[in-house]
Design a protein around this motif. Structure first.
Motif, PDB file in Angstrom:
ATOM      1  N   ARG A 185      52.775  -8.054  11.039  1.00  0.00           N
ATOM      2  CA  ARG A 185      51.728  -8.226  10.033  1.00  0.00           C
ATOM      3  C   ARG A 185      51.889  -9.595   9.374  1.00  0.00           C
ATOM      4  NH1 ARG A 185      48.871  -3.831   6.453  1.00  0.00           N
ATOM      5  NH2 ARG A 185      48.830  -3.036   8.571  1.00  0.00           N
ATOM      6  N   GLU A 189      49.006 -10.584   4.189  1.00  0.00           N
ATOM      7  CA  GLU A 189      48.426  -9.245   4.026  1.00  0.00           C
ATOM      8  C   GLU A 189      49.301  -8.323   3.168  1.00  0.00           C
ATOM      9  OE1 GLU A 189      47.183  -7.438   7.651  1.00  0.00           O
ATOM     10  OE2 GLU A 189      46.005  -9.181   8.301  1.00  0.00           O
ATOM     11  N   GLN A 191      50.103  -7.633  -0.188  1.00  0.00           N
ATOM     12  CA  GLN A 191      49.503  -8.084  -1.444  1.00  0.00           C
ATOM     13  C   GLN A 191      49.712  -7.093  -2.581  1.00  0.00           C
ATOM     14  OE1 GLN A 191      45.373  -9.057  -0.838  1.00  0.00           O
ATOM     15  NE2 GLN A 191      45.820 -10.614   0.722  1.00  0.00           N
TER      16      GLN A 191
END
Length: 215
Positions: A185, A189, A191
């Motif tokens: 990932r 992303e 967050q």
């Protein structure tokens, strides 16, 4: 240039920590992104305690002919379950910068759900840190250390090896050694309130987990 491989024992822990501080702590992309350790004199209490919790475990070290550390592989046997170590580390953590790293790791574990990917395995050996002295890089030291931990896992009857790669170079190395990427990932992303926890520098843009099934 000859060297020897040996297990890390209790008497080696402090020298291993000093070695990691001048190699891994300074170079690791996530730690660099949060400015956790800039010099060998910085306070790294939280990460030191994390390492002490894992050491000596089933870790190995490489030393040159003069007895100087040139490579370290910090490894430990871990359960394949929903981890609680990260939550404990977050509670005890004193550094706001390192807390950011732990929060990102907690989110990763929740998303990856490794325990669901390997429901028939109760434990694995996790390679937590891998570091080589700059003068000894690209000379096969880490390949030798990786071979030793793989043999150790087989001897212990542990089927899975796990390694997390924040570095694009480490990811490439893991793949060359037969590890399979089971989670990937982009750091952007991960967050909180719409903002990334960590922004790393290219080419180290993805957080990945690799697993090698030994048998």
């Amino acid at each position: 240039m000859s060297y020897t491989i040996s297990p890390v024992v209790s008497d080696d822990v402090e020298s291993v920590l000093k070695f990691l501080k001048r190699t891994f702590y300074l170079d690791e992309p996530i730690l660099r992104a949060v400015d956790y350790c800039q010099t060998g004199n910085d306070d790294t209490h939280d990460l030191d305690e994390y390492c002490r919790h894992s050491l000596p475990g089933c870790s190995f070290q490489a030393k040159d002919e003069d007895g100087n550390l040139i490579g370290v592989l910090v490894c430990d046997r871990c359960p394949v379950v929903n981890p609680t170590d990260c939550l404990t580390a977050l509670k005890d953590c004193k550094s706001p910068k390192y807390k950011t790293v732990i929060r990102m790791q907690i989110m990763r574990e929740i998303i990856a759900e490794i325990w669901n990917q390997y429901p028939n395995d109760s434990e694995l050996i996790e390679i937590k840190m891998a570091a080589t002295d700059p003068k000894w890089r690209n000379k096969g030291v880490m390949n030798k250390l990786m071979g030793v931990i793989e043999k150790t896992a087989r001897d212990l009857g542990v089927r899975l090896l796990r390694i997390e790669t924040s570095s694009a170079f480490s990811a490439k190395s893991a793949e060359s050694k037969g590890f399979k990427c089971i989670f990937s990932r982009p750091y952007t992303e991960f967050q909180f309130d719409g903002k990334p926890f960590i922004i790393t520098e290219p080419p180290h843009l993805d957080d990945r987990i690799y697993i090698k099934e030994l048998f």
